[in-house]
Write a protein that holds these residues in place. Structure first.
Motif, PDB file in Angstrom:
ATOM      1  N   UNK A 130       0.745  -1.035   0.057  1.00  9.55           N
ATOM      2  CA  UNK A 130       0.019  -0.065  -0.095  1.00  9.55           C
ATOM      3  C   UNK A 130       0.876   1.033   0.043  1.00  9.55           C
ATOM      4  N   UNK A 131       0.338   2.252  -0.872  1.00 11.69           N
ATOM      5  CA  UNK A 131       1.162   3.847  -0.566  1.00 11.69           C
ATOM      6  C   UNK A 131       0.995   4.270   0.545  1.00 11.69           C
ATOM      7  N   UNK A 132      -0.074   3.995   1.503  1.00  6.55           N
ATOM      8  CA  UNK A 132      -0.278   4.460   2.562  1.00  6.55           C
ATOM      9  C   UNK A 132       0.906   4.235   3.728  1.00  6.55           C
TER      10      UNK A 132
ATOM     11  N   UNK B  59       3.384   3.614  -5.438  1.00  7.74           N
ATOM     12  CA  UNK B  59       2.748   2.028  -5.400  1.00  7.74           C
ATOM     13  C   UNK B  59       1.179   2.083  -5.790  1.00  7.74           C
ATOM     14  N   UNK B  60       0.417   3.191  -5.542  1.00  8.73           N
ATOM     15  CA  UNK B  60      -0.970   3.415  -5.706  1.00  8.73           C
ATOM     16  C   UNK B  60      -1.121   4.755  -6.388  1.00  8.73           C
TER      17      UNK B  60
ATOM     18  N   UNK C 234       8.205  10.394   5.692  1.00  8.02           N
ATOM     19  CA  UNK C 234       9.256  11.226   5.103  1.00  8.02           C
ATOM     20  C   UNK C 234       8.803  11.836   3.615  1.00  8.02           C
ATOM     21  N   UNK C 235       7.822  12.615   3.770  1.00  2.00           N
ATOM     22  CA  UNK C 235       7.071  13.079   2.553  1.00  2.00           C
ATOM     23  C   UNK C 235       8.092  13.903   1.492  1.00  2.00           C
ATOM     24  N   UNK C 236       9.100  14.324   1.722  1.00  2.44           N
ATOM     25  CA  UNK C 236      10.178  14.844   0.776  1.00  2.44           C
ATOM     26  C   UNK C 236      10.546  13.769   0.089  1.00  2.44           C
ATOM     27  N   UNK C 237      10.260  12.611   0.321  1.00  2.00           N
ATOM     28  CA  UNK C 237      10.830  11.332  -0.626  1.00  2.00           C
ATOM     29  C   UNK C 237       9.926  11.028  -1.397  1.00  2.00           C
ATOM     30  N   UNK C 238       8.883  11.662  -1.639  1.00  7.22           N
ATOM     31  CA  UNK C 238       7.918  11.296  -2.598  1.00  7.22           C
ATOM     32  C   UNK C 238       8.278  10.875  -3.857  1.00  7.22           C
ATOM     33  N   UNK C 239       7.767   9.898  -4.433  1.00  8.30           N
ATOM     34  CA  UNK C 239       8.318   9.702  -5.833  1.00  8.30           C
ATOM     35  C   UNK C 239       7.186   9.636  -6.861  1.00  8.30           C
ATOM     36  N   UNK C 240       5.978  10.235  -6.531  1.00 13.30           N
ATOM     37  CA  UNK C 240       4.851  10.189  -7.683  1.00 13.30           C
ATOM     38  C   UNK C 240       5.378  10.863  -8.669  1.00 13.30           C
ATOM     39  N   UNK C 241       6.164  11.631  -8.687  1.00 13.66           N
ATOM     40  CA  UNK C 241       6.541  12.704  -9.913  1.00 13.66           C
ATOM     41  C   UNK C 241       7.285  11.788 -10.765  1.00 13.66           C
ATOM     42  N   UNK C 242       7.724  10.531 -10.153  1.00 14.70           N
ATOM     43  CA  UNK C 242       8.898   9.778 -11.090  1.00 14.70           C
ATOM     44  C   UNK C 242       8.022   8.685 -11.662  1.00 14.70           C
ATOM     45  N   UNK C 243       6.958   8.537 -11.389  1.00 15.88           N
ATOM     46  CA  UNK C 243       6.197   7.551 -11.978  1.00 15.88           C
ATOM     47  C   UNK C 243       6.112   6.162 -11.246  1.00 15.88           C
ATOM     48  N   UNK C 244       6.692   6.206  -9.949  1.00 15.39           N
ATOM     49  CA  UNK C 244       7.016   4.971  -9.444  1.00 15.39           C
ATOM     50  C   UNK C 244       5.994   4.658  -8.023  1.00 15.39           C
TER      51      UNK C 244
ATOM     52  N   UNK D 187      -2.655   8.205  -4.260  1.00 19.75           N
ATOM     53  CA  UNK D 187      -1.736   9.323  -4.093  1.00 19.75           C
ATOM     54  C   UNK D 187      -2.508  10.672  -4.696  1.00 19.75           C
ATOM     55  N   UNK D 188      -3.105  10.708  -6.001  1.00 18.94           N
ATOM     56  CA  UNK D 188      -4.114  11.859  -6.464  1.00 18.94           C
ATOM     57  C   UNK D 188      -4.942  12.199  -5.307  1.00 18.94           C
TER      58      UNK D 188
END
Length: 274
Positions: free
Chosen positions: A72-74, A93-94, A81-91, A98-99
């Protein structure tokens, strides 16, 4: 009597005081009126994942089985550590999750729990976030466009102010009151250049200073006596948790026999009696 799977205690504020409910399954019971009475939580050893509902021998990340914890993305590292968010990289989990939860406005805030700290939360989670940390004061200082940017802003402030609550200190009494507006001005001055760089990178609308549009919120908790020594109760070692309920702060019960973090046992089956 109430029994079922424990959930994080729902909270609301009435006349400045935090009101708590014990939630087990779909049932709830108000707790403030029980302060001073003897209560008991009897754990039977059953744990269920709050996502998939399957039985699990161990709870991960406050309520998940191991499979959900790893899927789970949660439960990803970027939640802590939200600064490590990788949504913008397309990786992510869900991406759809995230949206809904990460790609929305967040607050960067200051709070006073055990001492001054900086933190972040979603735009719809105040004042709940402050209350869950046992804060007596809270003040939002920035509105940011998504979770990743909130984490980057928080990281700047972590260089000059704490980002953790000392839960033992928080449970020994209320921290001295602070002028959070003054602290906000002082801390922004220390990281101003780095903040300016972030805003230049992500755009003027990505970080909004709330200095002139916000207020400091204050909270009191239902406590008749704080412990002089904080003794933590482990429900896995002591399945029958009982004692006189002296107060509730954050997600902790303060009993005359010790303190227990109710949120830690999300997904555990128990029976509650007064």
């Amino acid at each position: 009597m109430l029994q079922g799977l424990i959930r994080k205690m729902p909270v609301h504020v009435l006349d400045g005081q935090v009101q708590y409910n014990l939630k087990m399954g779909n049932e709830q019971i108000p707790l403030n009126a029980l302060i001073g009475q003897k209560v008991a939580l009897q754990f039977d050893g059953t744990i269920e994942c709050t996502h998939c509902g399957k039985a699990t021998k161990k709870s991960f990340s406050q309520g998940f089985c191991y499979r959900c914890f790893t899927k789970l993305a949660a439960c990803d590292t970027c939640i802590m550590s939200p600064e490590k968010c990788h949504h913008h990289l397309g990786t992510c989990r869900e991406p759809e999750w995230a949206e809904k939860y990460c790609m929305q406005s967040h607050y960067v805030y200051l709070s006073n729990s055990s001492s001054l700290k900086v933190g972040i939360t979603r735009g719809d989670q105040l004042p709940t976030r402050w209350i869950d940390q046992g804060a007596t004061q809270g003040r939002a200082i920035f509105s940011v466009s998504n979770r990743r940017i909130s984490g980057l802003v928080e990281t700047l402030f972590k260089e000059v102010v704490a980002d953790k609550t000392n839960w033992r200190t928080m449970l020994k009494g209320d921290a001295p009151a602070m002028d959070l507006e003054q602290e906000q001005e002082r801390l922004i001055e220390l990281v101003y250049e780095s903040l300016d760089s972030l805003q230049h990178e992500f755009g003027l609308q990505s970080i909004t200073d709330l200095s002139d549009h916000n207020e400091t919120h204050t909270f009191t908790y239902p406590v008749i006596e704080y412990p002089t020594k904080v003794v933590s109760i482990n429900a896995e070692k002591t399945p029958l948790v009982e004692g006189r309920l002296l107060g509730i702060k954050g997600q902790y019960w303060m009993l005359d026999t010790g303190v227990i973090n109710i949120r830690k046992y999300t997904g555990y089956h128990a029976k509650f009696t007064v």
